[in-house]
Design a protein around this motif. Structure first.
Motif, PDB file in Angstrom:
ATOM      1  N   PHE A 185      21.525  42.944  40.177  1.00 33.71           N
ATOM      2  CA  PHE A 185      22.203  43.694  39.120  1.00 33.71           C
ATOM      3  C   PHE A 185      23.663  43.865  39.530  1.00 33.71           C
ATOM      4  N   PHE A 186      24.559  43.220  38.793  1.00 34.55           N
ATOM      5  CA  PHE A 186      25.991  43.296  39.083  1.00 34.55           C
ATOM      6  C   PHE A 186      26.615  44.369  38.189  1.00 34.55           C
ATOM      7  N   SER A 187      27.211  45.373  38.810  1.00 37.08           N
ATOM      8  CA  SER A 187      27.796  46.489  38.052  1.00 37.08           C
ATOM      9  C   SER A 187      29.287  46.587  38.347  1.00 37.08           C
ATOM     10  N   LEU A 188      30.095  46.719  37.289  1.00 42.86           N
ATOM     11  CA  LEU A 188      31.539  46.898  37.441  1.00 42.86           C
ATOM     12  C   LEU A 188      32.097  47.465  36.143  1.00 42.86           C
ATOM     13  N   SER A 189      33.344  47.884  36.203  1.00 42.29           N
ATOM     14  CA  SER A 189      34.026  48.441  35.044  1.00 42.29           C
ATOM     15  C   SER A 189      34.962  47.402  34.445  1.00 42.29           C
ATOM     16  N   GLY A 190      35.265  47.577  33.158  1.00 46.44           N
ATOM     17  CA  GLY A 190      36.164  46.642  32.499  1.00 46.44           C
ATOM     18  C   GLY A 190      37.544  46.610  33.129  1.00 46.44           C
ATOM     19  N   SER A 191      37.979  47.737  33.672  1.00 47.49           N
ATOM     20  CA  SER A 191      39.305  47.784  34.294  1.00 47.49           C
ATOM     21  C   SER A 191      39.353  47.032  35.616  1.00 47.49           C
ATOM     22  N   ASP A 192      38.201  46.690  36.202  1.00 49.92           N
ATOM     23  CA  ASP A 192      38.194  45.940  37.463  1.00 49.92           C
ATOM     24  C   ASP A 192      38.711  44.514  37.293  1.00 49.92           C
ATOM     25  N   PHE A 193      38.747  44.035  36.068  1.00 49.04           N
ATOM     26  CA  PHE A 193      39.239  42.678  35.838  1.00 49.04           C
ATOM     27  C   PHE A 193      40.758  42.638  35.743  1.00 49.04           C
ATOM     28  N   VAL A 194      41.366  43.758  35.436  1.00 51.41           N
ATOM     29  CA  VAL A 194      42.789  43.778  35.109  1.00 51.41           C
ATOM     30  C   VAL A 194      43.606  43.999  36.368  1.00 51.41           C
ATOM     31  N   GLU A 195      44.570  43.120  36.627  1.00 52.22           N
ATOM     32  CA  GLU A 195      45.494  43.247  37.744  1.00 52.22           C
ATOM     33  C   GLU A 195      46.902  42.915  37.249  1.00 52.22           C
ATOM     34  N   MET A 196      47.883  43.163  38.107  1.00 50.61           N
ATOM     35  CA  MET A 196      49.262  42.879  37.735  1.00 50.61           C
ATOM     36  C   MET A 196      49.575  41.385  37.819  1.00 50.61           C
ATOM     37  N   PHE A 197      48.708  40.623  38.504  1.00 49.10           N
ATOM     38  CA  PHE A 197      48.959  39.199  38.671  1.00 49.10           C
ATOM     39  C   PHE A 197      48.340  38.421  37.511  1.00 49.10           C
ATOM     40  N   VAL A 198      49.058  37.482  36.986  1.00 51.89           N
ATOM     41  CA  VAL A 198      48.589  36.681  35.862  1.00 51.89           C
ATOM     42  C   VAL A 198      47.471  35.760  36.324  1.00 51.89           C
ATOM     43  N   GLY A 199      46.376  35.737  35.570  1.00 56.68           N
ATOM     44  CA  GLY A 199      45.277  34.842  35.872  1.00 56.68           C
ATOM     45  C   GLY A 199      44.210  35.428  36.764  1.00 56.68           C
ATOM     46  N   VAL A 200      44.435  36.609  37.337  1.00 57.56           N
ATOM     47  CA  VAL A 200      43.450  37.201  38.240  1.00 57.56           C
ATOM     48  C   VAL A 200      42.201  37.610  37.475  1.00 57.56           C
ATOM     49  N   GLY A 201      42.375  38.233  36.289  1.00 57.80           N
ATOM     50  CA  GLY A 201      41.225  38.681  35.503  1.00 57.80           C
ATOM     51  C   GLY A 201      40.309  37.536  35.142  1.00 57.80           C
ATOM     52  N   ALA A 202      40.880  36.434  34.658  1.00 59.09           N
ATOM     53  CA  ALA A 202      40.068  35.277  34.296  1.00 59.09           C
ATOM     54  C   ALA A 202      39.355  34.698  35.519  1.00 59.09           C
ATOM     55  N   SER A 203      40.038  34.693  36.655  1.00 59.86           N
ATOM     56  CA  SER A 203      39.418  34.190  37.879  1.00 59.86           C
ATOM     57  C   SER A 203      38.230  35.057  38.292  1.00 59.86           C
ATOM     58  N   ARG A 204      38.379  36.357  38.150  1.00 57.28           N
ATOM     59  CA  ARG A 204      37.280  37.253  38.506  1.00 57.28           C
ATOM     60  C   ARG A 204      36.094  37.100  37.561  1.00 57.28           C
ATOM     61  N   VAL A 205      36.352  36.848  36.296  1.00 57.97           N
ATOM     62  CA  VAL A 205      35.262  36.607  35.349  1.00 57.97           C
ATOM     63  C   VAL A 205      34.494  35.357  35.753  1.00 57.97           C
ATOM     64  N   ARG A 206      35.209  34.290  36.087  1.00 59.79           N
ATOM     65  CA  ARG A 206      34.542  33.054  36.516  1.00 59.79           C
ATOM     66  C   ARG A 206      33.706  33.281  37.768  1.00 59.79           C
ATOM     67  N   ASP A 207      34.271  34.012  38.736  1.00 63.47           N
ATOM     68  CA  ASP A 207      33.544  34.256  39.974  1.00 63.47           C
ATOM     69  C   ASP A 207      32.315  35.132  39.736  1.00 63.47           C
ATOM     70  N   LEU A 208      32.439  36.116  38.836  1.00 65.00           N
ATOM     71  CA  LEU A 208      31.303  36.994  38.534  1.00 65.00           C
ATOM     72  C   LEU A 208      30.140  36.215  37.946  1.00 65.00           C
ATOM     73  N   PHE A 209      30.417  35.374  36.977  1.00 68.55           N
ATOM     74  CA  PHE A 209      29.336  34.614  36.347  1.00 68.55           C
ATOM     75  C   PHE A 209      28.776  33.559  37.295  1.00 68.55           C
ATOM     76  N   LYS A 210      29.604  33.027  38.179  1.00 69.74           N
ATOM     77  CA  LYS A 210      29.099  32.066  39.155  1.00 69.74           C
ATOM     78  C   LYS A 210      28.099  32.749  40.100  1.00 69.74           C
ATOM     79  N   GLN A 211      28.449  33.952  40.575  1.00 70.27           N
ATOM     80  CA  GLN A 211      27.529  34.693  41.444  1.00 70.27           C
ATOM     81  C   GLN A 211      26.238  35.047  40.716  1.00 70.27           C
ATOM     82  N   ALA A 212      26.365  35.455  39.453  1.00 68.94           N
ATOM     83  CA  ALA A 212      25.178  35.841  38.689  1.00 68.94           C
ATOM     84  C   ALA A 212      24.257  34.651  38.464  1.00 68.94           C
ATOM     85  N   LYS A 213      24.832  33.466  38.167  1.00 72.99           N
ATOM     86  CA  LYS A 213      23.996  32.287  37.950  1.00 72.99           C
ATOM     87  C   LYS A 213      23.359  31.811  39.247  1.00 72.99           C
TER      88      LYS A 213
END
Length: 650
Positions: free
Chosen positions: A226-254
């Motif tokens: 069970f992977f738990s996190l908040s929506g704000s955990d994806f948001v950072e000041m660096f461009v592209g970090v949020g999308a990278s974290r989404v990819r990594d999250l789904f990769k771990q889940a799969k």
């Protein structure tokens, strides 16, 4: 430099200039070596070493080849020291040798030379440790793992104590959530018939209704990663970090499927694209949302990964996120009804030491519009109040006082009112009570108080009915009762004050809702200007013309003024009883329903709840619970559907 000069290594003893002058006068000194113009090393003669007075100044036995001094001491001014030595030599005719030596502390100089480099190395090491984080991933690991998911992983090994038995009420929501757990436990049961496991479920509801608690119960029941996190955990000041974290999250889940991903407060990244983006620049949240949409629609439906999300702002979510194939199910978690509140009380009363006669049904009836979080807070406040009063158990009155504290605010005992202000507040609150007593659709009165609480200097407290729909007559009666406070001031004092601010704010919102939202006005007709999608919030253009806007303003003003005149008419008719009620309120500060019955008689329009026999105590320290009059539904779902009519404000 002699590194081993000292008492322990070579027997060199410390001395003083005065003692040295005695040795020199007696002819015991063979040589004096002045080191760095501040220290003297004394070498004794062979004859002097035989004396008992110099027994402690023996030669070194560890390094016998070293000609070490017998004494050493420091002196002050070199010139004076030399003059004293020369004077004694001439006087005593001595041949004592005087030598000079310069020694360097190579070890100290070495440390001084490398000290800046050591400081720089320590600073660099400290910064690298801070950048690497507390996970021990190596120096600078946080820099290289900034695109990694921050989700917290729970599995069957974790001690998650919450399950569906801890979630009271919410039967419909629990049923759908339990079905999702069954999908993961035995997917072949559904896929064997050709069905597909849903990809996502969205929990929608007001704050405090138990959305996150349901997700925790899923984590405790599913027995899958069970992977738990908040929506704000994806948001950072660096461009592209949020999308990278989404990819990594789904990769771990799969990789760990079957598994569940829970995103709390998904509106932090799931807002509609293009809204409120007037700058036109690249939005990191939009990139993150685009990646989330791609991942949810891209991975295979039979991989066993289900996404749960929770929000209380479903109206601002992007339509692409809400479509079938992504969040297939929207589970509405509403405020609990009477039966569900009773179940919630059963859960939160377990850890409390309550009296045996505590009536849970009574507590459930007294808390309409309370969410699960409100009930938990009420139980905790009741325990604190009982402990403050040194009671052994938490009783009924403690819970009633807790509701007063939560709904009305903290009692301000330090607030000192003049007699004139107290009289004005008493008539204001008596006006609310009197008008509501003679209106059919007004909420049943519980008590009236002029004790300052929170920002209010007085309040009339009601117990509203739990209505699914509200008629125009009900809304108008509530508006009339709300304006009863200001109307009483005009009837009694022939002037009004600023104390009705909250009342005017409330009735203005209700009147505007009647005209612009619910289509209950004859001149405007069956039209509504309410936008459930929230798109109008970001629009500069009104959905109606200027002429219609003038009509709306006139109709809103007419509705409010008509209800105000209606309240004045009622109070003029019952003016004498109004004065009696205000007099009792000034004396007691808190009056109950029974006091009004003694003055006005039995209420003409009694509900079934009011007809039940009740005998609440009439003392200030034993207060009956007071609830708020329901607000007119607005664009945002209220956290409570109950509200109190506040009186004068500071």
């Amino acid at each position: 430099m002699n590194f081993f000069r000292g008492d322990f290594w070579n027997g060199t003893k410390s001395s003083t200039p005065a003692e040295f002058m005695n040795f020199l006068t007696e002819g015991d000194v063979s040589k004096i070596v002045i080191v760095n113009k501040k220290e003297a090393l004394v070498f004794l003669t062979e004859q002097a070493l035989e004396k008992a007075s110099h027994k402690g100044a023996r030669k070194s036995k560890i390094f016998p080849w070293e000609n070490s001094p017998n004494y050493q001491f420091e002196f002050g001014d070199l010139q004076n020291f030399e003059n004293q030595i020369n004077s004694i030599k001439e006087k005593e005719n001595l041949d004592t040798i005087l030598e000079y030596s310069t020694e360097q502390n190579f070890l100290g100089s070495f440390f001084i030379s490398i000290l800046p480099f050591l400081i720089l190395m320590l600073i660099w090491f400290f910064l690298m440790r801070r950048m690497s984080g507390s996970s021990g991933g190596g120096m600078g690991s946080q820099i290289f793992s900034i695109g990694k998911s921050k989700a917290r992983l729970f599995n069957e090994k974790d001690n998650i104590k919450i399950n569906f038995n801890d979630v009271a009420g919410l039967e419909g929501a629990k049923e759908e959530i339990q079905e999702i757990v069954e999908f993961l436990k035995s997917p072949e049961k559904f896929t064997s018939l050709g069905g597909k496991i849903p990809r996502g479920a969205l929990l929608v509801g007001p704050p405090g209704t138990g959305k996150t608690l349901l997700a925790k119960a899923v984590a405790g029941e599913a027995k899958v990663p069970f992977f738990s996190l908040s929506g704000s955990d994806f948001v950072e000041m660096f461009v592209g970090v949020g999308a990278s974290r989404v990819r990594d999250l789904f990769k771990q889940a799969k990789d760990k499927s079957p598994s569940i991903i829970f995103i709390d407060e998904i509106d932090a990244i799931g807002r509609s694209r293009g809204k409120n983006n007037f700058v036109g620049s690249n939005d990191e949240r939009e990139n993150t949302l685009n990646q989330l949409l791609t991942e949810m629609d891209g991975f295979d439906t039979n991989t066993g990964v289900i996404v749960l999300a929770a929000t209380n702002r479903a109206d601002v979510l992007d339509k692409a996120l809400m479509r079938a194939g992504r969040f297939d199910r929207q589970i509405h978690v509403d405020l609990p009804n009477l039966i569900e509140r009773k179940e919630i009380f059963g859960v939160h009363l377990k850890p409390l030491k309550t009296g045996k006669t505590l009536d849970v049904d009574f507590l459930a009836r007294q808390t309409p519009g309370f969410s699960g979080a409100d009930i938990a807070n009420m139980c905790n406040e009741a325990a604190l109040i009982a402990a403050r009063k040194s009671r052994k158990t938490v009783g009924k009155q403690d819970f009633l006082d807790a509701v007063d504290r939560i709904v009305g605010g903290l009692e301000r005992k330090s607030k000192v009112l003049s007699q004139k202000e107290k009289q004005t507040i008493a008539f204001h609150e008596s006006g609310h009570a009197t008008v509501s007593w003679f209106l059919e659709h007004a909420a049943p009165l519980v008590k009236v108080t002029i004790v300052p609480r929170g920002i209010s200097l007085g309040a009339a407290w009601y117990l509203p009915e739990e209505r699914a729909i509200v008629s125009e007559e009900q809304m108008l009666d509530e508006m009339c009762a709300t304006l009863g406070g200001r109307a009483a001031e005009e009837v009694i004092f022939n002037k009004i004050s600023t104390g009705a601010l909250s009342d005017l704010e409330k009735v203005t919102k209700q009147a505007r809702a009647i005209v612009t939202i619910y289509g209950l006005n004859k001149k405007i007709g069956n039209l509504t200007y309410y936008d459930s999608t929230g798109q109008s919030d970001y629009s500069f253009i009104k959905p109606y013309s200027e002429e219609t806007a003038r009509v709306i303003d006139k109709e809103i003003s007419a509705i409010v003024e008509n209800q105000y005149k209606r309240a004045v008419k009622l109070l003029v008719k019952h003016k004498e009883n109004l004065k009696k009620l205000a007099k009792i309120l000034i004396e007691k500060e808190v009056i109950f329903k029974e006091d009004l019955e003694a003055i006005f008689g039995v209420r003409p329009f009694q509900s079934e709840e009011e007809k039940k026999p009740k005998s609440p105590p009439k003392t200030r320290n034993s207060r009956v619970v007071a609830k708020k009059v329901p607000k007119t539904p607005s664009k945002k779902a209220p956290s409570k559907n109950a509200e109190k009519n506040t009186g004068d404000r500071s």
